[in-house]
Design an enzyme around this catalytic site. Structure first.
Site, PDB file in Angstrom:
ATOM      1  N   LYS A   1      -5.967 -15.737 -18.355  1.00 39.17           N
ATOM      2  CA  LYS A   1      -6.683 -16.942 -18.754  1.00 39.17           C
ATOM      3  C   LYS A   1      -6.570 -18.036 -17.682  1.00 39.17           C
ATOM      4  O   LYS A   1      -5.769 -17.916 -16.750  1.00 39.17           O
ATOM      5  CB  LYS A   1      -6.122 -17.450 -20.087  1.00 39.17           C
ATOM      6  CG  LYS A   1      -6.383 -16.497 -21.250  1.00 39.17           C
ATOM      7  CD  LYS A   1      -5.812 -17.081 -22.538  1.00 39.17           C
ATOM      8  CE  LYS A   1      -6.116 -16.224 -23.741  1.00 39.17           C
ATOM      9  NZ  LYS A   1      -5.608 -16.864 -24.976  1.00 39.17           N
TER      10      LYS A   1
ATOM     11  N   TYR B   1     -15.530 -14.145 -28.529  1.00 37.81           N
ATOM     12  CA  TYR B   1     -14.791 -14.736 -29.655  1.00 37.81           C
ATOM     13  C   TYR B   1     -15.653 -14.876 -30.909  1.00 37.81           C
ATOM     14  O   TYR B   1     -15.357 -15.708 -31.779  1.00 37.81           O
ATOM     15  CB  TYR B   1     -14.226 -16.102 -29.264  1.00 37.81           C
ATOM     16  CG  TYR B   1     -13.136 -16.029 -28.215  1.00 37.81           C
ATOM     17  CD1 TYR B   1     -11.926 -15.411 -28.500  1.00 37.81           C
ATOM     18  CD2 TYR B   1     -13.308 -16.584 -26.960  1.00 37.81           C
ATOM     19  CE1 TYR B   1     -10.913 -15.346 -27.548  1.00 37.81           C
ATOM     20  CE2 TYR B   1     -12.300 -16.530 -25.992  1.00 37.81           C
ATOM     21  CZ  TYR B   1     -11.110 -15.905 -26.301  1.00 37.81           C
ATOM     22  OH  TYR B   1     -10.113 -15.838 -25.360  1.00 37.81           O
TER      23      TYR B   1
ATOM     24  N   ASN C   1      -1.997 -19.468 -23.371  1.00 40.71           N
ATOM     25  CA  ASN C   1      -0.889 -18.517 -23.435  1.00 40.71           C
ATOM     26  C   ASN C   1      -1.059 -17.377 -22.433  1.00 40.71           C
ATOM     27  O   ASN C   1      -0.636 -16.256 -22.677  1.00 40.71           O
ATOM     28  CB  ASN C   1      -0.708 -18.004 -24.867  1.00 40.71           C
ATOM     29  CG  ASN C   1      -1.945 -17.310 -25.403  1.00 40.71           C
ATOM     30  OD1 ASN C   1      -2.880 -17.005 -24.671  1.00 40.71           O
ATOM     31  ND2 ASN C   1      -1.950 -17.054 -26.702  1.00 40.71           N
TER      32      ASN C   1
ATOM     33  N   HIS D   1      -5.010 -12.411 -22.461  1.00 44.10           N
ATOM     34  CA  HIS D   1      -5.648 -11.821 -23.641  1.00 44.10           C
ATOM     35  C   HIS D   1      -5.629 -10.319 -23.445  1.00 44.10           C
ATOM     36  O   HIS D   1      -5.835  -9.833 -22.334  1.00 44.10           O
ATOM     37  CB  HIS D   1      -7.104 -12.282 -23.783  1.00 44.10           C
ATOM     38  CG  HIS D   1      -7.900 -11.409 -24.701  1.00 44.10           C
ATOM     39  ND1 HIS D   1      -7.894 -11.578 -26.072  1.00 44.10           N
ATOM     40  CD2 HIS D   1      -8.673 -10.320 -24.458  1.00 44.10           C
ATOM     41  CE1 HIS D   1      -8.658 -10.635 -26.626  1.00 44.10           C
ATOM     42  NE2 HIS D   1      -9.142  -9.861 -25.664  1.00 44.10           N
TER      43      HIS D   1
ATOM     44  N   GLU E   1     -15.314  -5.609 -25.868  1.00 47.39           N
ATOM     45  CA  GLU E   1     -14.955  -6.644 -24.897  1.00 47.39           C
ATOM     46  C   GLU E   1     -15.220  -6.200 -23.458  1.00 47.39           C
ATOM     47  O   GLU E   1     -15.683  -7.001 -22.642  1.00 47.39           O
ATOM     48  CB  GLU E   1     -13.475  -7.027 -25.074  1.00 47.39           C
ATOM     49  CG  GLU E   1     -13.210  -7.724 -26.381  1.00 47.39           C
ATOM     50  CD  GLU E   1     -11.741  -7.951 -26.691  1.00 47.39           C
ATOM     51  OE1 GLU E   1     -11.460  -8.612 -27.700  1.00 47.39           O
ATOM     52  OE2 GLU E   1     -10.872  -7.452 -25.935  1.00 47.39           O
TER      53      GLU E   1
END
Length: 138
Positions: free
Chosen positions: A11, A51, A118, A121, A132
């Site tokens: 990310k 998402y 965080n 992913h 994805e």
């Protein structure tokens, strides 16, 4: 057992902190094969597709905004039980409680309400991985 494929995203916070190499090296050290790799600037369209199941939830817009904030490194890894293995390697989504030895436990920071920052992913199932990978590597 058959070889699985999974999508791994570093990310924007991981890219900005120059942790991409360290993160990818951990996945490879676990024995998974890097099949494809690219750095991209995500678009709203990509993120809305990625998402989609979270649309309308309170964390959705902050998450999309965060993912638009900088480059993302997208990788496809392959291996036996790679989905489960990567998710274990990543650690829990809250970096404060992620176990030492995990990516989030070792490199994560506590950003308060910004838990979406965080670092990584990883797909949560074979079906998610297929969907994805199609979004990020079309």
């Amino acid at each position: 057992m058959s070889t699985e494929r999974t999508l791994v995203l570093v990310k924007p916070d991981g890219v900005k902190r120059q942790l991409t190499g360290s993160i990818l090296a951990r996945v490879e050290a676990k024995g998974y094969r890097l099949a494809e790799l690219k750095q991209v600037t995500a678009t709203r369209e990509i993120l809305e597709a990625h998402y989609a199941e979270h649309a309308g939830k309170p964390f959705y817009e902050p998450l999309v905004d965060f993912m638009l904030s900088g480059p993302v490194v997208a990788a496809i890894f392959e291996g036996e039980r790679v989905i489960e293995g990567f998710r274990s390697l990543a650690g829990t989504t809250d970096p404060t409680t992620a176990a030492p030895g995990t990516i989030r436990g070792d490199f994560g920071r506590d950003w308060g309400e910004k838990v979406q920052q965080n670092l990584v992913h990883g797909s949560d199932s074979v079906d998610s991985a297929e969907r994805e990978i199609g979004i990020w590597f079309s």
